[in-house]
Design a protein around this motif. Structure first.
Motif, PDB file in Angstrom:
ATOM      1  N   UNK A 303     -10.898  -7.603 -11.985  1.00  0.00           N
ATOM      2  CA  UNK A 303      -9.645  -7.961 -11.710  1.00  0.00           C
ATOM      3  C   UNK A 303      -8.634  -6.558 -12.029  1.00  0.00           C
ATOM      4  N   UNK A 304      -9.422  -6.002 -13.311  1.00  0.00           N
ATOM      5  CA  UNK A 304      -8.586  -4.655 -13.623  1.00  0.00           C
ATOM      6  C   UNK A 304      -8.528  -3.686 -12.472  1.00  0.00           C
ATOM      7  N   UNK A 305      -9.777  -3.474 -12.011  1.00  0.00           N
ATOM      8  CA  UNK A 305      -9.667  -2.707 -10.614  1.00  0.00           C
ATOM      9  C   UNK A 305      -8.633  -3.144  -9.776  1.00  0.00           C
ATOM     10  N   UNK A 306      -8.692  -4.239  -9.233  1.00  0.00           N
ATOM     11  CA  UNK A 306      -7.788  -4.574  -8.116  1.00  0.00           C
ATOM     12  C   UNK A 306      -6.436  -4.389  -8.618  1.00  0.00           C
ATOM     13  N   UNK A 307      -5.966  -4.947  -9.893  1.00  0.00           N
ATOM     14  CA  UNK A 307      -4.637  -4.420 -10.177  1.00  0.00           C
ATOM     15  C   UNK A 307      -4.330  -3.092 -10.344  1.00  0.00           C
ATOM     16  N   UNK A 308      -5.216  -2.223 -10.908  1.00  0.00           N
ATOM     17  CA  UNK A 308      -4.761  -0.733 -11.058  1.00  0.00           C
ATOM     18  C   UNK A 308      -4.794   0.096  -9.730  1.00  0.00           C
ATOM     19  N   UNK A 309      -5.837  -0.411  -8.914  1.00  0.00           N
ATOM     20  CA  UNK A 309      -5.882   0.168  -7.662  1.00  0.00           C
ATOM     21  C   UNK A 309      -4.649   0.086  -6.672  1.00  0.00           C
ATOM     22  N   UNK A 310      -4.309  -1.643  -6.712  1.00  0.00           N
ATOM     23  CA  UNK A 310      -3.066  -1.621  -5.790  1.00  0.00           C
ATOM     24  C   UNK A 310      -1.897  -1.240  -6.204  1.00  0.00           C
ATOM     25  N   UNK A 311      -2.033  -1.153  -7.676  1.00  0.00           N
ATOM     26  CA  UNK A 311      -0.513  -0.292  -8.347  1.00  0.00           C
ATOM     27  C   UNK A 311      -0.613   1.194  -7.776  1.00  0.00           C
ATOM     28  N   UNK A 312      -1.758   1.526  -7.755  1.00  0.00           N
ATOM     29  CA  UNK A 312      -1.801   3.149  -7.603  1.00  0.00           C
ATOM     30  C   UNK A 312      -1.499   3.200  -5.865  1.00  0.00           C
ATOM     31  N   UNK A 313      -1.800   2.375  -5.356  1.00  0.00           N
ATOM     32  CA  UNK A 313      -1.717   2.613  -3.921  1.00  0.00           C
ATOM     33  C   UNK A 313      -0.175   2.534  -3.419  1.00  0.00           C
ATOM     34  N   UNK A 314       0.543   1.923  -4.137  1.00  0.00           N
ATOM     35  CA  UNK A 314       2.107   1.729  -3.758  1.00  0.00           C
ATOM     36  C   UNK A 314       2.688   3.094  -4.158  1.00  0.00           C
ATOM     37  N   UNK A 315       2.087   4.089  -5.025  1.00  0.00           N
ATOM     38  CA  UNK A 315       2.592   5.342  -5.301  1.00  0.00           C
ATOM     39  C   UNK A 315       2.283   6.438  -3.743  1.00  0.00           C
ATOM     40  N   UNK A 316       1.083   6.113  -3.204  1.00  0.00           N
ATOM     41  CA  UNK A 316       1.014   6.723  -1.967  1.00  0.00           C
ATOM     42  C   UNK A 316       2.101   6.370  -0.893  1.00  0.00           C
ATOM     43  N   UNK A 317       2.269   4.977  -0.842  1.00  0.00           N
ATOM     44  CA  UNK A 317       3.066   4.476   0.254  1.00  0.00           C
ATOM     45  C   UNK A 317       4.455   5.138   0.060  1.00  0.00           C
ATOM     46  N   UNK A 318       5.083   4.810  -1.309  1.00  0.00           N
ATOM     47  CA  UNK A 318       6.223   5.619  -1.635  1.00  0.00           C
ATOM     48  C   UNK A 318       6.197   7.215  -1.379  1.00  0.00           C
ATOM     49  N   UNK A 319       4.958   7.794  -1.442  1.00  0.00           N
ATOM     50  CA  UNK A 319       5.163   9.378  -1.352  1.00  0.00           C
ATOM     51  C   UNK A 319       5.119   9.687   0.392  1.00  0.00           C
ATOM     52  N   UNK A 320       4.155   8.987   0.873  1.00  0.00           N
ATOM     53  CA  UNK A 320       4.193   9.125   2.327  1.00  0.00           C
ATOM     54  C   UNK A 320       5.696   8.803   2.894  1.00  0.00           C
ATOM     55  N   UNK A 321       6.430   7.876   2.453  1.00  0.00           N
ATOM     56  CA  UNK A 321       7.698   7.572   2.846  1.00  0.00           C
ATOM     57  C   UNK A 321       8.628   8.636   2.829  1.00  0.00           C
ATOM     58  N   UNK A 322       8.453   9.619   1.827  1.00  0.00           N
ATOM     59  CA  UNK A 322       9.191  10.766   1.506  1.00  0.00           C
ATOM     60  C   UNK A 322       9.056  11.715   2.699  1.00  0.00           C
ATOM     61  N   UNK A 323       7.836  11.784   3.140  1.00  0.00           N
ATOM     62  CA  UNK A 323       7.641  12.549   4.493  1.00  0.00           C
ATOM     63  C   UNK A 323       7.816  11.943   5.856  1.00  0.00           C
ATOM     64  N   UNK A 324       8.516  10.810   5.866  1.00  0.00           N
ATOM     65  CA  UNK A 324       8.799  10.156   7.120  1.00  0.00           C
ATOM     66  C   UNK A 324       7.643   9.370   7.424  1.00  0.00           C
TER      67      UNK A 324
END
Length: 357
Positions: A303-324
Motif C-alpha cells: 500500500x505504501x509503495x503504491x501510494x508513493x510511486x503513484x504520487x511520484x509519477x505525477x511529478x514526471x507527468x507534470x515535468x513532461x508537460x513543461x516540455x510539451x
C-alpha cells in the motif's frame, strides 16, 4: 543419503523381508535394512529421486505403516508489521508438505510449527518464509557444559545420547579428554536445567558455573533490540531530512503562489527529494512490497509503495508537460516523500515499543 524409518505392524522375518523388498524396488534406493527388534528400516537412497511419500507408499503397499514423527518448532521471523503479514506467513507454512499446523504471532515475531521432520526441513521453512518477502532468523545457541565422571567411550556415548534425546537439541558432541559437552540447541524449547537432568539421569555430574556467556545472554538480546531501534531511527531521520525541505518548498507555492526556481525547477526538485526518501531510507519497504506483491501476498508495504510511486509519477507527468509532452497535470511528487516519512516514523515507534516489551 541415509534415513531411518519407524515401521509399525511387523511380527516376523517374513514381514521384514516384505518391507525390505518393497523399499529396495524403489528407483533410487541403494540399500534397505529392516530390523524387527527396533521396528525400523535404515534406507540409503538418492534424495533427488525419492521423497518421504515414496517410502510411505512402498511400506503401505505391503500391509505395514510408517510411524509419523511429529515435532514442534518455534521460528523467529523478521519483517512482519500487520495482520496481512501474519496471514501470508501462516498460509505459506501450512502449504508445506509435512506441516500439520502453523500459527504466527505478530507481537513475538515468531511462528509455532507442528511438522514431520522426515518430510519437511528447516530449509523448506526458510524458503517458504522468504517467498513471502520476510526473513527467518536462526534461533539456535551453542553451549559448552563441563561433565564429571566420564572414563571411557561408553560414558561419552551415554551422555551424547541423553542430550540428543532432548527436544530442542539439534546437535551434541562430548569430548572425553576435556570432559566437556558442546550442545547446539533451541533456547525456546530446552534450558540448562534440562541438560543437567539429562546428564545426571545417566550417572554423571555437571559442573555448575556461571560463565560469561550465561551472564551476557540477556545483554545480547537487549543489544539486538537496540540495533533494530537505532536502524529504524536512522531511517526515520533520513526520511525527514529530505521531507522537511519538500514541505518548506511547497508552502510558498500553496499559500502565496510563489514557486521557487520556477515550475520546471519545482517539479525536478520534488522528484529528486522524494526519490531519495523512497529509495534510500525507504528501500527496505519498497523491496518488501515487491517481494510480497510478486508472490500475490500483498502486505502493508505494498500500500505504501503504491501510494508513493503513484504520487511520484505525477511529478514526471507534470515535468513532461513543461516540455510539451503529455497533458497538464498537477505534481504531487512531494507527497510521496511525506508518505514515506510518516510511514517510517510509525515503523520506528512500532520497533521501539517491541524492544521495550
Amino acid at each position: 543419503m541415509r534415513k531411518t524409518l519407524e515401521i509399525e505392524g511387523m511380527h516376523c522375518a517374513s514381514c521384514v523381508s516384505s518391507v525390505e523388498k518393497s523399499l529396495e524396488e524403489l528407483n533410487g534406493v541403494n540399500e534397505a535394512n529392516v530390523n524387527l527388534t527396533t521396528e525400523s528400516a535404515s534406507v540409503d537412497f538418492n534424495s533427488d529421486k525419492l521423497k518421504y511419500d515414496d517410502f510411505k507408499k512402498a511400506v503401505e503397499n505391503v500391509g505395514y505403516s510408517i510411524r509419523e514423527n511429529r515435532k514442534k518448532k518455534r521460528l523467529q521471523i523478521e519483517g512482519m508489521h500487520c495482520a496481512s503479514c501474519v496471514a501470508s506467513v501462516e498460509n505459506a507454512l501450512k502449504r508445506l508438505d509435512g506441516v500439520y499446523d502453523a500459527s504466527v504471532n505478530l507481537a513475538t515475531e515468531s511462528a509455532s510449527v507442528e511438522y514431520n521432520p522426515d518430510v519437511v526441513s528447516d530449509r523448506d521453512f526458510k524458503e517458504a518464509v522468504e517467498s513471502q518477502g520476510y526473513e527467518l532468523r536462526e534461533n539456535t545457541e551453542t553451549r559448552t557444559i563441563r561433565v564429571e565422571g566420564m572414563h571411557c567411550a561408553s560414558c561419552v556415548s551415554s551422555v551424547e545420547s541423553s542430550l540428543k534425546a532432548l527436544e530442542g537439541v539439534n546437535e551434541a558432541s562430548v569430548n572425553l579428554a576435556t570432559e566437556t559437552a558442546q550442545v547446539v540447541f533451541d533456547p525456546s524449547k530446552v534450558r540448562f536445567s534440562d541438560f543437567v537432568t539429562a546428564i545426571e539421569n545417566v550417572g554423571y555430574e555437571v559442573v555448575r558455573e556461571e560463565s560469561e556467556e550465561i551472564r551476557s545472554r540477556g545483554d545480547a538480546e537487549m543489544e539486538k533490540d537496540q540495533q533494530k531501534i537505532d536502524k529504524a531511527y536512522n531511517k526515520m531521520w533520513w526520511s525527514w531530512a529530505v521531507t522537511i525541505p519538500i514541505i518548506l518548498w511547497m508552502i510558498p507555492d500553496m499559500i502565496f503562489g510563489y514557486t521557487f526556481l520556477g515550475k520546471t525547477g519545482y517539479d525536478i526538485g520534488m522528484i529528486a527529494l522524494s526519490s531519495i526518501a523512497l529509495f534510500y531510507p525507504g528501500w527496505e519497504t519498497m523491496r518488501s512490497a515487491w517481494k510480497s506483491g510478486s508472490h500475490l501476498a500483498p502486505n502493508m508495504d505494498v500500500l505504501i509503495a503504491m501510494g508513493t510511486l503513484a504520487s511520484l509519477a505525477t511529478g514526471f507527468v507534470s515535468l513532461f508537460h513543461q516540455f510539451g509532452i503529455g497533458p497538464a497535470f498537477h505534481s504531487f511528487a512531494g507527497v510521496a516523500g511525506m508518505i514515506m516519512a510518516f510511514h517510517l516514523t510509525g515503523r520506528y515507534v512500532e520497533t521501539k515499543a517491541k524492544g521495550r516489551a
